[in-house]
Each structure stands twice: as structure tokens, then as C-alpha cells.
Motif scaffolding. Structure first.
Motif, mmCIF file in Angstrom:
data_model
loop_
_atom_site.group_PDB
_atom_site.id
_atom_site.type_symbol
_atom_site.label_atom_id
_atom_site.label_comp_id
_atom_site.label_asym_id
_atom_site.label_seq_id
_atom_site.Cartn_x
_atom_site.Cartn_y
_atom_site.Cartn_z
ATOM 1 N N PRO A 186 0.807 -1.228 0.000
ATOM 2 C CA PRO A 186 0.000 0.000 0.000
ATOM 3 C C PRO A 186 0.834 1.270 0.000
ATOM 4 O O PRO A 186 0.486 2.253 -0.664
ATOM 5 N N HIS A 187 1.960 1.255 0.722
ATOM 6 C CA HIS A 187 2.815 2.444 0.780
ATOM 7 C C HIS A 187 3.588 2.630 -0.525
ATOM 8 O O HIS A 187 3.824 3.770 -0.945
ATOM 9 N N VAL A 188 3.959 1.533 -1.153
ATOM 10 C CA VAL A 188 4.595 1.630 -2.465
ATOM 11 C C VAL A 188 3.621 2.237 -3.475
ATOM 12 O O VAL A 188 4.012 3.070 -4.314
ATOM 13 N N LEU A 189 2.356 1.854 -3.386
ATOM 14 C CA LEU A 189 1.349 2.422 -4.284
ATOM 15 C C LEU A 189 1.240 3.933 -4.114
ATOM 16 O O LEU A 189 1.138 4.675 -5.099
ATOM 17 N N VAL A 190 1.273 4.392 -2.868
ATOM 18 C CA VAL A 190 1.230 5.844 -2.626
ATOM 19 C C VAL A 190 2.421 6.515 -3.303
ATOM 20 O O VAL A 190 2.279 7.544 -3.990
ATOM 21 N N GLY A 191 3.611 5.937 -3.134
ATOM 22 C CA GLY A 191 4.802 6.508 -3.757
ATOM 23 C C GLY A 191 4.735 6.506 -5.273
ATOM 24 O O GLY A 191 5.110 7.493 -5.926
ATOM 25 N N LEU A 192 4.232 5.415 -5.843
ATOM 26 C CA LEU A 192 4.129 5.333 -7.305
ATOM 27 C C LEU A 192 3.144 6.361 -7.853
ATOM 28 O O LEU A 192 3.399 6.991 -8.888
ATOM 29 N N VAL A 193 2.011 6.523 -7.171
ATOM 30 C CA VAL A 193 1.012 7.488 -7.647
ATOM 31 C C VAL A 193 1.565 8.907 -7.566
ATOM 32 O O VAL A 193 1.406 9.708 -8.504
ATOM 33 N N LEU A 194 2.240 9.242 -6.475
ATOM 34 C CA LEU A 194 2.822 10.587 -6.358
ATOM 35 C C LEU A 194 3.901 10.810 -7.421
ATOM 36 O O LEU A 194 3.983 11.902 -8.008
ATOM 37 N N ALA A 195 4.712 9.786 -7.679
ATOM 38 C CA ALA A 195 5.737 9.916 -8.723
ATOM 39 C C ALA A 195 5.101 10.119 -10.091
ATOM 40 O O ALA A 195 5.589 10.926 -10.909
ATOM 41 N N GLN A 196 4.004 9.426 -10.342
ATOM 42 C CA GLN A 196 3.313 9.570 -11.624
ATOM 43 C C GLN A 196 2.692 10.962 -11.755
ATOM 44 O O GLN A 196 2.666 11.534 -12.855
ATOM 45 N N ILE A 197 2.236 11.519 -10.649
ATOM 46 C CA ILE A 197 1.696 12.883 -10.676
ATOM 47 C C ILE A 197 2.807 13.881 -10.995
ATOM 48 O O ILE A 197 2.610 14.839 -11.751
ATOM 49 N N VAL A 210 -5.538 5.317 -2.684
ATOM 50 C CA VAL A 210 -4.362 4.572 -2.215
ATOM 51 C C VAL A 210 -3.933 5.059 -0.831
ATOM 52 O O VAL A 210 -3.436 4.273 -0.018
ATOM 53 N N VAL A 211 -4.134 6.340 -0.536
ATOM 54 C CA VAL A 211 -3.791 6.861 0.785
ATOM 55 C C VAL A 211 -4.720 6.262 1.846
ATOM 56 O O VAL A 211 -4.262 5.855 2.919
ATOM 57 N N VAL A 212 -6.016 6.220 1.564
ATOM 58 C CA VAL A 212 -6.955 5.593 2.495
ATOM 59 C C VAL A 212 -6.565 4.135 2.721
ATOM 60 O O VAL A 212 -6.552 3.644 3.863
ATOM 61 N N HIS A 213 -6.242 3.436 1.643
ATOM 62 C CA HIS A 213 -5.870 2.021 1.750
ATOM 63 C C HIS A 213 -4.634 1.863 2.632
ATOM 64 O O HIS A 213 -4.587 0.998 3.522
ATOM 65 N N ALA A 214 -3.619 2.696 2.395
ATOM 66 C CA ALA A 214 -2.390 2.606 3.179
ATOM 67 C C ALA A 214 -2.668 2.924 4.659
ATOM 68 O O ALA A 214 -2.136 2.253 5.556
ATOM 69 N N ARG A 215 -3.506 3.937 4.889
ATOM 70 C CA ARG A 215 -3.806 4.315 6.301
ATOM 71 C C ARG A 215 -4.573 3.222 7.024
ATOM 72 O O ARG A 215 -4.326 2.964 8.211
#
Length: 361
Positions: free
Chosen positions: A215-226, A351-356
């Protein structure tokens, strides 16, 4: 220890200073923070429209207080128009623009700045009230103050971005500064959603273990894509190489084309071929990782909340990639560009909700 008080003035149980508000107070604070998050998404959408309509340089001064009042007379409008006529964007792109056309682009930029002021009011007025009543305190109060400080910094970054487009010979803002502006807005959204999700009453179910690092990797990937999306927007890379899956006739362009600019590091910002290619490649990686995570969670905990969220994230990420392809093939019409930007914020929030929800209470 301190006594927390509900919005109705009813004392709640004694809690450590660092704990979140309880019961009805928690629901009220969550609603306020999610309202702020929605306003941030609206701000990002209006910012996207401002960029796509070429309106971002229409207001050539930064007046945080007096700038809230738009021109009210014909003389005031003419004075604003004359300021715009002195910058390069007018001379090189919009020469001959009428006053009514100027009013149109001015309205977008003014609306964008007004939303920033509104978010500031909606943030600080309730925060002071909640803090005064004892509903918010300790670590949570400091966290929210940090988010507020980041919002203030974002306003300054916005002006630095605009100022880069007012330099002689410039007809748009610097791509890297636009990417920074979008990224900080996205980080603010992520922080708000993280705090709000943490206030959800989780007493009815245990912490959803077993998700691991994904879940935390997903947050990082989405922010990098933004970040990469901001570079695509700033360099207008979406208006070039409008084919898919091939780029300029190749699935992977030759390195001689990807790194044609010297020094090579500048290709990541100034070479539209590499900028768009990076955005494409990370999209594939993000969707593949989201699908893998959904499959893994389905195997580990079928039917759980974490598994359902993982599947939703995978579907939303795939839909976002499909919308990005459509936007590219149609050469970035306004509706598609805005939808792509807003859906990116939806993916980020999810993804942030999921990670939290996958960390300890």
C-alpha cells in the motif's frame, strides 16, 4: 491528560494529549477535513483548466489581500489588460486579443486564486474553533498546523511558478515549477486524506494486517506519476507523439532521441519525447503493481476490506491509464485533460486511504 469537549459542550472521557477526538467530535472533524480535501481537488481542477485555457499569466501581480477584489470599472479592466499586454505571452501568442477575451482568461486565474483564499478560511477558522473547544489537541493539532503551513508554502510556490512565465521571452510557466506546484497540492491532499482516514472508527474490526509494504509503495508510485504528469503538462508533451502504443513509430524510442539534449539530465524536463515516455512507462508499472497487489490480497484475505480496496485501486488505476491514452489520442481536449487530472486525485486519495487503513490504529 486533558478533558476533551464535544462541539455541544459535553465532556468526553479523559484522553492523552496525542489521541484523536472521540465519538461525535471525531465525525465532525472528519467531515471538515474531507471538505477541505474536496476543495483541494476542486482547486487542482480549476488550476488544470487555467493551464489548458492559457489563463495562468493573465494576472501579472501577486496581491494576497487586495487581489481578492477583481477590476470593477472599465478603467480598472483596461489597466489590468495593459499590464498583460506588456508580457511576452501577449506579444508572442495573444497579440490582438480583445478586452472581452482577456476577461475570460482573467476569470479563470482569479477564480483559481480565490479558491486558494477560500481554502485558507475553511482551514483556519474551524481549526481555531476546534482547538479552542479542546476537540483537537496535541499531536493532531500540530499535524494540522503543519498541513496549514504547507498550504501557505503552496501559495508562494504558485506565485514563483507564475513569475517564471512572466520573464522576457517566456510564453508559459517553467515545467519543473508547474510540476512542483501540482506535486505539493497532491501532497496536501494526501495528508488531509491520511488524517481523516485515521479518524474512522475502527473499533468494529482489527487492523488489516498482511498487506505488507505494497500500500505504501502504491502511494509513492502514484505521487511519482503525478510529478511526471506535471512535467508532461508543463512541457506540453501531451500535444506531441499522439499515437499509442507506439511512440514515433517505436514501442521504445531510440536512446539517441531520448537523450538528444545536452547535458543529458536536462532531457528529463526539456525533451518532450523522454518526458512523455517516462509518464507512459510509469503508468504501465503502476497498473501492473496495482493488479499484482489486488491478486495478492485476494489470495491472502479474500472478501476482506483490504482485498476489496486493492481491487478498487487496480480498477481505478487501469481506468486512469485508459483515460490518459484517450486524452493523448485526442490531443488533450479540455474535458479529457481535466478528467485525467481529477481522476489522478481520486486514485491518490484511494491509495492513501488504503495505506492508512493497513497500519495500526
Amino acid at each position: 491528560m486533558a478533558v476533551a469537549v464535544s462541539p455541544e459542550g459535553v465532556p468526553l472521557e479523559r484522553l492523552p494529549e496525542t489521541e484523536a477526538p472521540q465519538a461525535g467530535s471525531r465525525t465532525l472533524v472528519r467531515a471538515w477535513i474531507y471538505t477541505l480535501a474536496a476543495l483541494v481537488v476542486l482547486m487542482i481542477a480549476v488550476g488544470g483548466a487555467t493551464r489548458l485555457t492559457g489563463s495562468g499569466l493573465s494576472i501579472t501581480e501577486w496581491k494576497p489581500v487586495t487581489g481578492a477584489i477583481p477590476p470593477l470599472t472599465d478603467q480598472a479592466w483596461q489597466a489590468e489588460f495593459e499590464k498583460y499586454q506588456r508580457i511576452s505571452q501577449y506579444e508572442l501568442v495573444n497579440k490582438g486579443m480583445t478586452l472581452s477575451e482577456f476577461k475570460f482568461i482573467y476569470a479563470w486565474e482569479w477564480g483559481h486564486r480565490q479558491l486558494g483564499r477560500l481554502i485558507g478560511l475553511v482551514f483556519f477558522v474551524p481549526l481555531i474553533w476546534f482547538w479552542f473547544r479542546g476537540t483537537i489537541k496535541g499531536k493532531m493539532a500540530l499535524t494540522l498546523l503543519g498541513i496549514g503551513a504547507l498550504g501557505g508554502l503552496q501559495g508562494a510556490i504558485g506565485w514563483i511558478m507564475v513569475a517564471s512565465g512572466l520573464e522576457p521571452g517566456m510564453t508559459a510557466v517553467a515545467p519543473i515549477k508547474l510540476a512542483l506546484h501540482l506535486t505539493v497540492a497532491s501532497v496536501i491532499l494526501a495528508c488531509l486524506v491520511w488524517v481523516a482516514a485515521g479518524l474512522k472508527d475502527r473499533s468494529a474490526f482489527p487492523t488489516e494486517a498482511g498487506s505488507g509494504f505494497a500500500p505504501h509503495v502504491l502511494v509513492g508510485l502514484v505521487l511519482a506519476q503525478i510529478v511526471l504528469g506535471g512535467l508532461v503538462a508543463g512541457s506540453k508533451a501531451g500535444y506531441t507523439y499522439n499515437t499509442w502504443p507506439l511512440m514515433d513509430g517505436s514501442l521504445i524510442p531510440p536512446s539517441s532521441a531520448l537523450f538528444v539534449v545536452k547535458p543529458w539530465i536536462e532531457n528529463f524536463v526539456d525533451n518532450v519525447l523522454l518526458v512523455q515516455f517516462n509518464h507512459r512507462v510509469l503508468a504501465y508499472a503502476l497498473v501492473a503493481f496495482a493488479l499484482w497487489h489486488a491478486w495478492t490480497m485476494h489470495r491472502r484475505a479474500p472478501g476482506s476490506g483490504a482485498a476489496r480496496r486493492a481491487k478498487g485501486i487496480a480498477g481505478l488505476a487501469a481506468a486512469q491509464m485508459a483515460l490518459g491514452i484517450v486524452t493523448l489520442l485526442l490531443v488533450v481536449p479540455l474535458w479529457a485533460g481535466l478528467a485525467h487530472q481529477v481522476l489522478a486525485m481520486a486514485v491518490l486519495a484511494m491509495v492513501v486511504v488504503h495505506a492508512r487503513m493497513c497500519v495500526a490504529k
